[in-house]
Design a protein around this motif. Structure first.
Motif, PDB file in Angstrom:
ATOM      1  N   ALA A 140      46.681  50.796  56.591  1.00 37.69           N
ATOM      2  CA  ALA A 140      47.909  51.646  57.078  1.00 37.69           C
ATOM      3  C   ALA A 140      47.821  51.597  58.633  1.00 37.69           C
ATOM      4  O   ALA A 140      48.677  51.965  58.590  1.00 37.69           O
ATOM      5  N   TYR A 141      46.454  51.697  59.332  1.00 36.68           N
ATOM      6  CA  TYR A 141      46.757  51.526  60.738  1.00 36.68           C
ATOM      7  C   TYR A 141      47.537  50.715  61.263  1.00 36.68           C
ATOM      8  O   TYR A 141      48.241  49.719  62.298  1.00 36.68           O
ATOM      9  N   ASP A 142      46.285  48.751  60.799  1.00 36.17           N
ATOM     10  CA  ASP A 142      47.142  47.687  61.042  1.00 36.17           C
ATOM     11  C   ASP A 142      48.493  47.703  60.900  1.00 36.17           C
ATOM     12  O   ASP A 142      49.539  47.166  61.341  1.00 36.17           O
ATOM     13  N   GLU A 143      49.527  48.383  59.385  1.00 35.78           N
ATOM     14  CA  GLU A 143      50.556  47.908  59.240  1.00 35.78           C
ATOM     15  C   GLU A 143      51.395  48.162  60.439  1.00 35.78           C
ATOM     16  O   GLU A 143      52.110  48.391  61.308  1.00 35.78           O
ATOM     17  N   VAL A 144      50.800  49.802  60.674  1.00 35.88           N
ATOM     18  CA  VAL A 144      51.724  50.583  61.582  1.00 35.88           C
ATOM     19  C   VAL A 144      51.417  50.151  63.082  1.00 35.88           C
ATOM     20  O   VAL A 144      52.761  49.868  63.683  1.00 35.88           O
ATOM     21  N   THR A 145      50.356  50.125  63.479  1.00 34.92           N
ATOM     22  CA  THR A 145      50.336  49.233  65.214  1.00 34.92           C
ATOM     23  C   THR A 145      50.747  48.455  64.744  1.00 34.92           C
ATOM     24  O   THR A 145      51.525  47.440  66.232  1.00 34.92           O
ATOM     25  N   GLY A 146      50.808  47.011  64.167  1.00 33.36           N
ATOM     26  CA  GLY A 146      51.551  46.100  63.860  1.00 33.36           C
ATOM     27  C   GLY A 146      53.182  46.006  64.361  1.00 33.36           C
ATOM     28  O   GLY A 146      53.921  45.095  65.077  1.00 33.36           O
ATOM     29  N   THR A 147      53.763  46.886  63.024  1.00 29.99           N
ATOM     30  CA  THR A 147      55.535  47.119  63.260  1.00 29.99           C
ATOM     31  C   THR A 147      55.403  47.685  64.579  1.00 29.99           C
ATOM     32  O   THR A 147      57.076  47.138  65.104  1.00 29.99           O
ATOM     33  N   MET A 148      54.878  48.857  65.271  1.00 31.88           N
ATOM     34  CA  MET A 148      55.197  49.572  66.476  1.00 31.88           C
ATOM     35  C   MET A 148      55.272  48.066  67.229  1.00 31.88           C
ATOM     36  O   MET A 148      56.058  48.764  68.355  1.00 31.88           O
ATOM     37  N   GLN A 149      54.200  47.533  68.179  1.00 31.90           N
ATOM     38  CA  GLN A 149      53.930  46.725  68.518  1.00 31.90           C
ATOM     39  C   GLN A 149      55.116  45.435  68.671  1.00 31.90           C
ATOM     40  O   GLN A 149      55.482  45.064  69.510  1.00 31.90           O
ATOM     41  N   ARG A 150      55.392  45.103  67.592  1.00 33.75           N
ATOM     42  CA  ARG A 150      56.844  43.967  67.381  1.00 33.75           C
ATOM     43  C   ARG A 150      57.816  44.698  67.600  1.00 33.75           C
ATOM     44  O   ARG A 150      58.885  44.069  68.961  1.00 33.75           O
ATOM     45  N   LEU A 151      58.118  46.615  67.571  1.00 33.13           N
ATOM     46  CA  LEU A 151      59.474  47.040  67.487  1.00 33.13           C
ATOM     47  C   LEU A 151      59.651  46.719  68.923  1.00 33.13           C
ATOM     48  O   LEU A 151      60.783  47.180  70.231  1.00 33.13           O
ATOM     49  N   ILE A 152      58.099  48.067  69.731  1.00 28.78           N
ATOM     50  CA  ILE A 152      58.030  47.530  71.128  1.00 28.78           C
ATOM     51  C   ILE A 152      58.592  46.276  71.697  1.00 28.78           C
ATOM     52  O   ILE A 152      59.749  46.117  73.220  1.00 28.78           O
ATOM     53  N   LYS A 153      58.271  45.429  71.614  1.00 31.52           N
ATOM     54  CA  LYS A 153      58.441  43.811  72.174  1.00 31.52           C
ATOM     55  C   LYS A 153      60.099  43.484  72.183  1.00 31.52           C
ATOM     56  O   LYS A 153      60.737  43.167  72.921  1.00 31.52           O
ATOM     57  N   ASP A 154      60.549  44.135  70.807  1.00 36.79           N
ATOM     58  CA  ASP A 154      61.618  43.249  70.385  1.00 36.79           C
ATOM     59  C   ASP A 154      63.183  44.241  70.948  1.00 36.79           C
ATOM     60  O   ASP A 154      63.659  44.004  71.323  1.00 36.79           O
ATOM     61  N   TYR A 155      62.723  45.808  70.938  1.00 32.50           N
ATOM     62  CA  TYR A 155      64.148  46.457  71.235  1.00 32.50           C
ATOM     63  C   TYR A 155      63.422  47.791  72.759  1.00 32.50           C
ATOM     64  O   TYR A 155      64.422  48.004  73.274  1.00 32.50           O
ATOM     65  N   GLY A 156      61.779  47.732  73.011  1.00 35.65           N
ATOM     66  CA  GLY A 156      61.102  48.515  73.742  1.00 35.65           C
ATOM     67  C   GLY A 156      61.318  49.627  72.849  1.00 35.65           C
ATOM     68  O   GLY A 156      61.555  50.005  71.669  1.00 35.65           O
ATOM     69  N   ASN A 157      60.088  50.508  74.099  1.00 32.29           N
ATOM     70  CA  ASN A 157      60.032  52.150  73.015  1.00 32.29           C
ATOM     71  C   ASN A 157      60.945  52.880  73.204  1.00 32.29           C
ATOM     72  O   ASN A 157      60.803  53.641  71.865  1.00 32.29           O
ATOM     73  N   LEU A 570      44.650  54.595  65.517  1.00 30.82           N
ATOM     74  CA  LEU A 570      45.815  54.181  65.680  1.00 30.82           C
ATOM     75  C   LEU A 570      45.662  53.689  67.075  1.00 30.82           C
ATOM     76  O   LEU A 570      46.349  52.535  67.737  1.00 30.82           O
ATOM     77  N   ALA A 571      45.040  55.103  68.486  1.00 30.49           N
ATOM     78  CA  ALA A 571      45.731  54.324  69.831  1.00 30.49           C
ATOM     79  C   ALA A 571      44.015  53.014  70.028  1.00 30.49           C
ATOM     80  O   ALA A 571      44.095  52.061  70.541  1.00 30.49           O
ATOM     81  N   LYS A 572      43.108  52.731  69.348  1.00 26.42           N
ATOM     82  CA  LYS A 572      42.127  52.722  69.708  1.00 26.42           C
ATOM     83  C   LYS A 572      42.830  50.646  69.175  1.00 26.42           C
ATOM     84  O   LYS A 572      42.639  49.904  69.875  1.00 26.42           O
ATOM     85  N   ARG A 573      43.512  50.462  68.039  1.00 27.92           N
ATOM     86  CA  ARG A 573      44.327  49.341  67.543  1.00 27.92           C
ATOM     87  C   ARG A 573      45.202  49.223  68.684  1.00 27.92           C
ATOM     88  O   ARG A 573      45.965  47.775  69.323  1.00 27.92           O
ATOM     89  N   MET A 574      46.003  49.836  69.150  1.00 30.89           N
ATOM     90  CA  MET A 574      47.024  49.930  70.905  1.00 30.89           C
ATOM     91  C   MET A 574      46.155  49.841  72.104  1.00 30.89           C
ATOM     92  O   MET A 574      47.417  49.675  72.486  1.00 30.89           O
ATOM     93  N   GLY A 575      44.894  50.147  72.122  1.00 34.15           N
ATOM     94  CA  GLY A 575      43.885  49.683  73.266  1.00 34.15           C
ATOM     95  C   GLY A 575      44.515  50.337  74.189  1.00 34.15           C
ATOM     96  O   GLY A 575      44.089  50.672  75.322  1.00 34.15           O
ATOM     97  N   VAL A 576      43.811  52.194  73.848  1.00 36.61           N
ATOM     98  CA  VAL A 576      44.265  52.899  74.265  1.00 36.61           C
ATOM     99  C   VAL A 576      43.138  54.043  74.396  1.00 36.61           C
ATOM    100  O   VAL A 576      43.575  55.470  74.431  1.00 36.61           O
ATOM    101  N   GLU A 577      42.167  53.978  73.167  1.00 32.83           N
ATOM    102  CA  GLU A 577      41.566  55.069  72.383  1.00 32.83           C
ATOM    103  C   GLU A 577      41.047  56.011  73.311  1.00 32.83           C
ATOM    104  O   GLU A 577      40.568  56.908  73.318  1.00 32.83           O
ATOM    105  N   GLN A 578      40.460  54.774  74.648  1.00 33.19           N
ATOM    106  CA  GLN A 578      39.402  56.342  75.594  1.00 33.19           C
ATOM    107  C   GLN A 578      40.383  57.049  76.028  1.00 33.19           C
ATOM    108  O   GLN A 578      39.723  58.079  76.542  1.00 33.19           O
ATOM    109  N   ALA A 579      41.441  56.139  76.866  1.00 33.05           N
ATOM    110  CA  ALA A 579      42.241  57.625  77.085  1.00 33.05           C
ATOM    111  C   ALA A 579      42.864  58.315  76.340  1.00 33.05           C
ATOM    112  O   ALA A 579      42.847  59.836  76.840  1.00 33.05           O
ATOM    113  N   PHE A 580      42.721  58.205  74.913  1.00 34.94           N
ATOM    114  CA  PHE A 580      43.702  59.060  74.095  1.00 34.94           C
ATOM    115  C   PHE A 580      42.619  60.112  73.677  1.00 34.94           C
ATOM    116  O   PHE A 580      43.007  61.412  74.070  1.00 34.94           O
TER     117      PHE A 580
END
Length: 813
Positions: A140-157, A570-580
């Motif tokens: 579930a975590y991988d599915e969500v973060t993978g899609t989110m990263q793709r959409l941010i790249k293709d369309y923006g936040n 999810l923050a861990k997979r997005m590279g912001v775990e410590q900040a979160f």
């Protein structure tokens, strides 16, 4: 027994729950009806000890009713056996027990509900079909973060949207609204931001309208101050059903009004439980015509010299020519509007108001005189009447009555807004600024999916940008049922969401398989309040505010996880775990926030003491008086308006009215005038649909929360209220099954034939869980099958109570 659609492994199911399972596709019908949840702490447990391990744990009901009620969970061997409420204090007003209503007391039935979401799932059928496949949390975590990263790249936040949800409004770590206060927003802002929303489904029109009157959110005196009033008038305010618990406000309302012995007048299309024989007069009024009544009352007070002229001169802008801004045209003041000297040339006499509102002329004249001679006057409005097509004007008009009587800023008086109270300051979870400045009205997210390219600041109220740059491609739906159930025109919404090429990803985080959860692509099962620690804030008890330390009563059920753990992963997979996380667990954040709060207020109990007592109450010997400092010294304490005063005439609104693009029947006006609303009683559509349908908050639910508790549904049946005159014309008797319909859809529900509703008006409690039959006919009584997605002009809010319908009896078998 469980309606398994497809097996791809072994799924062993018992009536006590899942013992062992591998991947399988299951329908929501199976989840809802075929599987009973166990009444013990962990359904996977192999054995239960014979020795009884009993404890009592403080918890809370954190739903969005305006209350925050303490619950005492009696736990045996890891299972909640029964629920009690507050036992601290006594029955003396101001030192009383905060007793939960029947909803909060049924919390055990929410925790162990057959609809409970048990593990992460992924959609495998068409969106909305209700077919899901069980997946692991890692998947579930991988599915969500993978899609989110793709959409941010293709369309923006700004293509990622956090939808409106208030299912855990009373929490701190678990808080689900406002969006910026949620952990989802914290996660997204650390990853580049998200498309935000402004306003809310409850108060969009009043918060926008009165912002131009008082400058910001409009406060009012607390209900406890009713003991000092000379006259009590409630416009569409119904705390006996909306805030009915000890943590709500009905208790303070009843006690205080009885102390003052002031005359109580209820103005509402429906004879509510707040009236219930405790009022002196019920004045039924046509929906959406409150501003016309106010104009008729103002005419009486102005022509009979009953207004507080000194107050209007000193504290207000635009009542008459003397205080009208220089930019305003001649005779653009409120007094000229009432006397027929303004642009429309119509004198707003009681006779004029009577024809619009349906209220007798003599009643309007008498009420105007009572208000003008009984000061200060307590005038409160509920939020229902502003959820209409002309709601911004209506709420501003009601506030005019407080100004005409000079009641603002004094004990026993009012501002015309809804009641306010005193809160205990508390340090909340730290927020991260959103890099995306663009926001939309919370009501227009469906439009932002399919017509974003048309949406601008002047046409659709887009803020922070001239227009939307990207469509919504992903939706976070946390602790909310506004994807389907609580959003208007359900059939239209379903059509928009079923296209998964438009909005590509919907993530639902919730406790139960709600109507909205069925439209998810990924479902993440959330913990209930009973399964985790949190601070529950903003207890509304007038001059006795409180907060609750809700502690974990039982271990998490099935595979459910907390929102904090989900976002951390999810923050861990997005590279912001410590900040979160900032290196803290949820439990450590709970203790840290309280430590920060005690730095500001050392008089609070220690953290260890709060664990013991569960609830902290603070008693005040005074009432909350809105704008008291402004009334005492307006120069030293100006309002946050353009003039620093109360603005009856708003130059800002005059500019908006000139520059925004509005439809022919939409009005934004610098004065609080009356205009007919679309789908109102004068709409030509009444020839086809002659009944005005209005909604109300139902005592068996808090919005849609608790809507799946069978005992509550049995205790308070979902029915449509209809007057005997209208029922007789249609051959309908009490209890008959009827069809309520318009061009948007059809609902079939039992009729409640009662004189407690105005003729030509019908009413349906909001929040019933949408239950279609496959032919787009709802059989649960979900009002939003019938409501429109056309927004109000200024706030772009939901006009949920501006609907025209027809009703007919369903052929008896």
């Amino acid at each position: 027994m469980t309606n398994i659609i497809e097996e791809s492994g072994v799924l062993n199911i018992t009536r006590r729950g899942f013992i062992k399972a591998s991947s399988a596709v299951v329908s929501t019908a199976a989840l809802a009806s075929g599987i009973s949840l166990p009444f013990r702490s962990n359904p996977v447990a192999a054995a239960v000890s014979d020795q009884v391990d009993e404890k009592v744990v403080w918890s809370a009901c954190t739903v969005n009713c305006g209350s925050r009620c303490p619950l005492r969970m009696h736990v045996q061997n890891g299972e909640i056996k029964y629920v009690e409420t507050d036992n601290i204090g006594n029955d003396e007003y101001g030192d009383h027990q905060i007793r939960a209503c029947l909803r909060g007391r049924s919390m055990r039935r929410r925790v162990y509900n057959p609809d409970r979401l048990k593990y992460p799932m992924k959609r495998v059928g068409n969106r909305g079909e209700g077919k899901f496949k069980r997946i692991t949390w890692e998947e579930a975590y991988d599915e969500v973060t993978g899609t989110m990263q793709r959409l941010i790249k293709d369309y923006g936040n700004d293509s990622i949207y956090l939808n409106y949800g208030t299912g855990t409004l009373g929490g701190t770590v678990t808080k689900s609204w406002p969006p910026k206060a949620t952990l989802i927003a914290r996660l997204m802002n650390l990853c580049g931001g998200y498309l935000n929303h402004y306003g809310d489904y409850s108060t969009a029109q009043i918060s926008a309208g009165l912002n131009y009157t008082y400058g910001g959110w409009a406060y009012n005196n607390s209900f406890s101050d009713l003991e000092n009033t000379k006259l009590n008038i409630q416009f569409g305010n119904n705390p006996a059903e909306t805030r009915m618990s000890g943590g709500g406000l009905i208790h303070h309302y009843i006690v205080s009004k009885n102390r003052s012995n002031a005359k109580t007048i209820i103005i509402d299309p429906r004879y509510t439980d707040t009236a219930g024989g405790r009022e002196d007069q019920w004045i039924p009024i046509r929906p959406s015509t409150d501003a016309a009544l106010v104009a008729g009352l103002a005419h009486v007070m102005i022509t009979e010299d009953l207004v507080d002229q000194a107050f209007l001169d000193k504290y207000c802008v635009g009542y008459d020519q003397k205080t009208l801004p220089a930019s305003a045209p001649k005779n653009a003041d409120y007094k000229s509007y009432i006397l027929g000297q303004g642009d429309d040339g119509i004198e707003k006499t009681p006779n004029w108001a009577s024809k619009i509102t349906g209220i007798p002329v003599d009643t309007i004249i008498k009420l105007g005189r009572e208000m003008g001679t009984n000061r200060p006057c307590a005038i409160h409005q509920g939020w229902g009447l502003q959820r209409s097509a002309n709601g911004e004007l209506a709420c501003r008009a009601i506030a005019m009555l407080s100004m005409l009587t000079g009641s603002v800023g004094v004990s026993g008086g009012s501002t015309g807004a809804r009641e306010s109270d005193i809160n205990i300051p508390f340090v909340r979870f730290p927020q991260v600024d959103n890099p995306i400045q663009t926001s939309i009205s919370m009501f227009l997210w469906t439009d932002a999916i399919h017509r974003h390219h048309e949406m601008t600041d002047k046409t659709d109220g887009v803020r922070g940008a001239e227009r939307l740059q990207n469509p919504i491609k992903m939706i976070w739906n946390y602790a909310g049922n506004c994807l389907i159930n609580q959003h208007s025109d359900i059939n239209r919404t379903r059509e928009i969401l079923q296209d998964d090429k438009a909005c590509e990803m919907i993530v639902v985080i919730d406790n139960h398989m709600t109507s909205s959860a069925k439209y998810a692509d990924i479902i993440l099962p959330d913990l209930t309040t009973s399964e985790q620690d949190d601070w529950c804030m903003d207890g509304k008890a007038a001059n006795m505010p409180y907060f609750i330390y809700a502690q974990k009563a039982i271990e998490p059920q099935f595979e459910a996880k907390s929102i904090y753990e989900m976002c951390s992963q999810l923050a861990k997979r997005m590279g912001v775990e410590q900040a979160f996380t900032e290196g803290r667990t949820q439990e450590q954040w709970i203790e840290h926030l309280y430590a920060e709060t005690r730095k500001q207020d050392p008089s609070l109990p220690t953290f260890e003491k709060m664990k013991e007592i569960g609830i902290y109450k603070r008693k005040y010997d005074h009432h909350y008086i809105a704008y008291e400092a402004f009334r005492k010294d307006p120069d030293a304490n100006p309002l946050n308006t353009q003039s620093g005063k109360i603005e009856i005439y708003s130059e800002q609104l005059a500019e908006i009215a000139k520059t925004w693009k509005l439809k022919e029947d939409e009005v934004i006006h610098p004065l609080p005038i009356y205009v007919d609303s679309f789908e109102g009683h004068k709409d030509p559509l009444t020839s086809k649909y002659p009944l005005q349908l209005t909604g109300f908050h139902f005592k068996a639910r808090c919005h849609s929360t608790y809507g799946n508790v069978a005992e509550l549904k049995a205790a308070a049946r979902q029915e449509v209220w209809i007057n005997p005159i209208d029922a007789k014309e249609r051959g309908i008797e009490h209890g008959d099954m009827v069809s309520i319909y318009n061009d948007r859809g059809e609902v079939r529900i039992a009729a409640k034939v009662t004189p407690r509703i105005l003729p030509r008006v019908v009413a349906l409690g909001e929040g019933a869980w949408y239950a279609p039959d496959g032919q787009k006919v709802d059989h649960a009584g979900s009002i939003n099958v019938l409501t429109t997605q056309r927004p109000s002009p200024l706030a772009k809010g939901n006009p949920q109570h501006s609907n025209l319908v027809q009703i007919k009896a369903v052929q008896k078998a």
